[in-house]
Design a protein around this motif. Structure first.
Motif, PDB file in Angstrom:
ATOM      1  N   ILE A 125      -7.724  -9.063   1.483  1.00  0.00           N
ATOM      2  CA  ILE A 125      -6.469  -9.789   1.731  1.00  0.00           C
ATOM      3  C   ILE A 125      -6.742 -11.262   2.065  1.00  0.00           C
ATOM      4  N   TYR A 129      -3.307  -0.934 -17.127  1.00  0.00           N
ATOM      5  CA  TYR A 129      -3.043  -1.302 -15.740  1.00  0.00           C
ATOM      6  C   TYR A 129      -3.252  -2.803 -15.541  1.00  0.00           C
ATOM      7  N   LYS A 130      -2.262  -3.448 -14.915  1.00  0.00           N
ATOM      8  CA  LYS A 130      -2.350  -4.902 -14.701  1.00  0.00           C
ATOM      9  C   LYS A 130      -2.422  -5.265 -13.215  1.00  0.00           C
ATOM     10  N   GLY A 131      -2.152  -4.292 -12.352  1.00  0.00           N
ATOM     11  CA  GLY A 131      -2.190  -4.573 -10.920  1.00  0.00           C
ATOM     12  C   GLY A 131      -1.206  -5.678 -10.545  1.00  0.00           C
ATOM     13  N   GLU A 132      -1.712  -6.661  -9.822  1.00  0.00           N
ATOM     14  CA  GLU A 132      -0.860  -7.778  -9.400  1.00  0.00           C
ATOM     15  C   GLU A 132      -1.207  -9.044 -10.183  1.00  0.00           C
ATOM     16  N   THR A 133      -1.636  -8.846 -11.432  1.00  0.00           N
ATOM     17  CA  THR A 133      -2.014 -10.020 -12.237  1.00  0.00           C
ATOM     18  C   THR A 133      -0.879 -10.513 -13.127  1.00  0.00           C
ATOM     19  N   GLY A 183      -6.689  -9.966  -8.594  1.00  0.00           N
ATOM     20  CA  GLY A 183      -5.293  -9.573  -8.819  1.00  0.00           C
ATOM     21  C   GLY A 183      -5.142  -8.113  -9.218  1.00  0.00           C
ATOM     22  N   TYR A 184      -6.211  -7.506  -9.689  1.00  0.00           N
ATOM     23  CA  TYR A 184      -6.106  -6.086 -10.064  1.00  0.00           C
ATOM     24  C   TYR A 184      -6.028  -5.176  -8.838  1.00  0.00           C
ATOM     25  N   CYS A 185      -6.508  -5.673  -7.703  1.00  0.00           N
ATOM     26  CA  CYS A 185      -6.468  -4.856  -6.487  1.00  0.00           C
ATOM     27  C   CYS A 185      -5.025  -4.757  -6.003  1.00  0.00           C
ATOM     28  N   ASN A 186      -4.524  -3.538  -5.843  1.00  0.00           N
ATOM     29  CA  ASN A 186      -3.169  -3.395  -5.289  1.00  0.00           C
ATOM     30  C   ASN A 186      -3.241  -2.828  -3.866  1.00  0.00           C
ATOM     31  N   ILE A 187      -4.320  -3.210  -3.193  1.00  0.00           N
ATOM     32  CA  ILE A 187      -4.502  -3.024  -1.744  1.00  0.00           C
ATOM     33  C   ILE A 187      -4.076  -1.646  -1.228  1.00  0.00           C
ATOM     34  N   THR A 188      -4.469  -0.603  -1.920  1.00  0.00           N
ATOM     35  CA  THR A 188      -4.091   0.732  -1.451  1.00  0.00           C
ATOM     36  C   THR A 188      -5.114   1.285  -0.445  1.00  0.00           C
ATOM     37  N   LYS A 189      -6.100   0.474  -0.124  1.00  0.00           N
ATOM     38  CA  LYS A 189      -6.959   0.706   1.050  1.00  0.00           C
ATOM     39  C   LYS A 189      -7.888   1.911   0.991  1.00  0.00           C
ATOM     40  N   CYS A 190      -8.076   2.495  -0.173  1.00  0.00           N
ATOM     41  CA  CYS A 190      -8.985   3.638  -0.233  1.00  0.00           C
ATOM     42  C   CYS A 190     -10.414   3.193   0.075  1.00  0.00           C
ATOM     43  N   TYR A 199       3.017   1.520  -3.388  1.00  0.00           N
ATOM     44  CA  TYR A 199       2.183   1.745  -4.580  1.00  0.00           C
ATOM     45  C   TYR A 199       1.705   3.199  -4.604  1.00  0.00           C
ATOM     46  N   ARG A 200       1.418   3.716  -3.416  1.00  0.00           N
ATOM     47  CA  ARG A 200       0.967   5.111  -3.356  1.00  0.00           C
ATOM     48  C   ARG A 200       2.136   6.086  -3.514  1.00  0.00           C
ATOM     49  N   HIS A 235      -0.227 -10.444   7.611  1.00  0.00           N
ATOM     50  CA  HIS A 235      -1.516 -10.892   7.063  1.00  0.00           C
ATOM     51  C   HIS A 235      -1.481 -12.351   6.622  1.00  0.00           C
ATOM     52  N   HIS A 294      -9.308   2.989  -7.430  1.00  0.00           N
ATOM     53  CA  HIS A 294      -8.661   3.557  -8.622  1.00  0.00           C
ATOM     54  C   HIS A 294      -8.690   2.587  -9.800  1.00  0.00           C
ATOM     55  N   VAL A 295      -8.857   1.296  -9.531  1.00  0.00           N
ATOM     56  CA  VAL A 295      -8.907   0.319 -10.636  1.00  0.00           C
ATOM     57  C   VAL A 295     -10.155   0.579 -11.480  1.00  0.00           C
ATOM     58  N   LYS A 334      -7.337 -12.859  -1.147  1.00  0.00           N
ATOM     59  CA  LYS A 334      -6.067 -13.001  -1.894  1.00  0.00           C
ATOM     60  C   LYS A 334      -5.296 -14.202  -1.371  1.00  0.00           C
ATOM     61  N   LYS A 394       0.841  -1.201   0.000  1.00  0.00           N
ATOM     62  CA  LYS A 394       0.000   0.000   0.000  1.00  0.00           C
ATOM     63  C   LYS A 394       0.876   1.252   0.000  1.00  0.00           C
ATOM     64  N   CYS A 423      -6.255   8.705  -2.165  1.00  0.00           N
ATOM     65  CA  CYS A 423      -7.635   8.337  -2.498  1.00  0.00           C
ATOM     66  C   CYS A 423      -8.337   9.507  -3.196  1.00  0.00           C
ATOM     67  N   ASP A 478      -8.375  -5.408   4.904  1.00  0.00           N
ATOM     68  CA  ASP A 478      -7.749  -6.356   5.839  1.00  0.00           C
ATOM     69  C   ASP A 478      -8.599  -7.603   6.065  1.00  0.00           C
TER      70      ASP A 478
END
Lengths: 251, 243
Positions: B218, A117-121, B194-201, A97-98, A183, B151-152, B221, A94, A107, B214
């Motif tokens: 996650i 954008y591919k994110g984590e794929t 997988g597109y979520c990069n967990i920036t928590k907005c 990435y920010r 986590h 943002h995705v 994931k 987090k 936000c 959380d």
């Protein structure tokens, strides 16, 4: 999806937010960069990493200190473990990435956008899925650091306490809190279960999951505190080792 | 009586612009009250979706001073009045009129998620400890603020990603002690976790304070890792015959 762009919301960094949103990412950017620069310097320096019963966490476990088969700094042999654990950590992801990728910068603040954008794929970020393996590695490192912390109280075969002993102990406690609030660990200890009450073992795991969940709420705090403590522990040992300061012997 | 200057978006799918209104501030007033005042006194055709005015129906979502908020839970006295207060529709969704957006895409996504499927011969007794996690997710009021701020969806327009709301719904089903369906392949592929990069907005804007990232995203994931990326977990499953 949105077919209409509100005036003033187009383009990278555009937002209708009034607050100073960049204040959230600036400290992250500065601290991670500073730590990265210091850790890189120390990893390559290859000296001033031990003094008396103290061993720097950047060099623990100490492998081939005599340079019999590895001619570079011994830290380079082990750095990937702790680095990988932090780099794939859900909290640090987090944060960077920010702060570094600006994806998004904050936000409701526009990132670069675009459909690529591919994110984590896909590679490289798909490797974030290996976080639990770095957690396993982190446990091995923790065992060494606890061993080092205990040894730091041993002065020429006798019990003694130096300021460095206390610093190393605080450091390993913070690192343990950071590691056990992870986590992935929360998932492995019990989060993956759908039924906590189904058997004796799942009830035990539920207890573990609740404890880790409580720690997990402070994961960000532990991430930062342990980052500072690792850096400062190394700095203290370096300064003592190179003779810039004298260790304070308490007992 | 003090007064606030409100800059409210007026327009439709074709376009629009902010329009300024002056609204008297009364004690305890929220942004939705101000919008109602505008409707009642200055612009009767202002389109605003609302229902309960109690933060429970999830209808009055908008962006106040650039932040995704429920307008019924945003107090006017918490906003600076030295500048106009801006109220815009949710950016992620197409505008229908003024502050009303078309959120129907969300309902299409929802249809992809298989419903609750009880195990055969289910004993319908559940213990609180098993249902605590699910109850957090059931607080969701479907305001779609999490979808709006993600943002995705917001910036990348990735319809391959279902968005935080549907990760929460899937997590509620997946973690249910009496459910038997496996939605993890769906979470990976059709819902695109997988597109979520967990920036928590999403977590930051949730008016129900659900720990979306959380507690839902996650853990999902990690379940995807169990099934698709962890060779040791795969081997253990194969040896033990576990799910």
């Amino acid at each position: 999806m949105a077919e209409l762009q509100i005036v003033g919301q187009q383009g990278f960094g555009a937002t209708k937010r009034r607050d100073s949103w960049w204040i959230e990412i600036l400290p992250v950017f500065i601290v991670l960069n500073s730590f990265g620069a210091y850790a890189t310097f120390r990893a390559f320096e290859g000296k001033f990493y031990e003094w008396g019963p103290y061993l720097s966490p950047f060099y623990s476990p100490l492998i081939d200190a005599g340079h019999t088969w590895w001619k570079f700094s011994p830290a380079l042999l082990i750095l990937a473990g702790p680095l990988g654990f932090r780099a794939t950590c859900y909290y640090y992801r987090k944060a960077y990435y920010r702060a570094f990728f600006l994806d998004p910068p904050a936000c409701a603040v526009n990132d670069r956008g675009g459909h690529n954008y591919k994110g984590e794929t896909s590679f490289p970020f798909i490797l974030q899925n290996l976080h639990r393996y770095f957690f396993y590695l982190a446990l091995i490192f923790l065992a060494f650091l606890w061993y080092d912390a205990v040894l730091s109280f041993r002065w020429d075969g006798h019990f003694g306490i130096g300021l460095g002993s206390l610093i190393m102990t605080v450091n390993v406690i913070l690192l343990s809190l950071y590691s056990f609030s992870c986590h992935s660990w929360r998932h492995l200890i019990g989060g993956k279960l759908d039924c906590f009450s189904c058997s004796k073992s799942t009830q035990v795991r539920h207890g573990g999951w609740k404890a880790v969940s409580a720690l997990n709420e402070k994961h960000m705090l532990f991430a930062w505190l342990s980052l500072f403590s690792v850096g400062l522990t190394d700095l203290y040992i370096r300064l003592v080792s190179c003779g810039a300061i004298t260790d304070i012997k308490i007992l | 009586m003090s007064e606030a200057v409100m800059q409210v978006f007026r327009g439709n799918r074709e376009g629009g612009s902010p329009v300024e209104f002056r609204v008297p501030i009364t004690p305890g007033m929220v942004v939705l009250d101000a919008l109602h005042h505008i409707q009642g006194h200055q612009a009767p055709d202002l389109a605003v979706r609302w229902n309960c005015k109690a933060g429970k129906c999830g209808s009055c979502s908008a962006e106040v001073n650039g932040r995704p908020r429920l307008t019924c839970k945003t107090r006017m006295d918490a906003l600076p009045t030295d500048q106009p207060i801006t109220v815009n529709p949710m950016k992620t969704f197409p505008v229908i009129k003024d502050l009303v957006t078309d959120v129907s895409w969300n309902y299409e996504v929802n249809k992809k998620i298989p419903a609750f499927k009880p195990k055969a011969g289910t004993d319908w007794k559940m213990y609180q400890e098993d249902i605590d996690r699910v109850q957090e997710f059931r607080k969701c009021i479907e305001c779609f603020l999490c979808q709006d701020v993600c943002h995705v969806l917001r910036d990348h327009d990735k319809k391959e990603f279902a968005g935080p709301r549907f990760m929460v719904r899937t997590a509620a089903l997946e973690m249910h002690p009496l459910d038997s369906a496996d939605r993890i392949p769906l979470v990976k592929k059709e819902l695109g976790i997988g597109y979520c990069n967990i920036t928590k907005c999403c977590t930051e804007v949730c008016p129900e304070e659900i720990h979306i990232t959380d507690n839902a995203i996650i853990p999902l994931k990690e379940r995807v890792v169990d099934e698709f990326y962890d060779p040791i977990a795969k081997l253990v499953r194969k040896i033990t015959g576990a799910k």
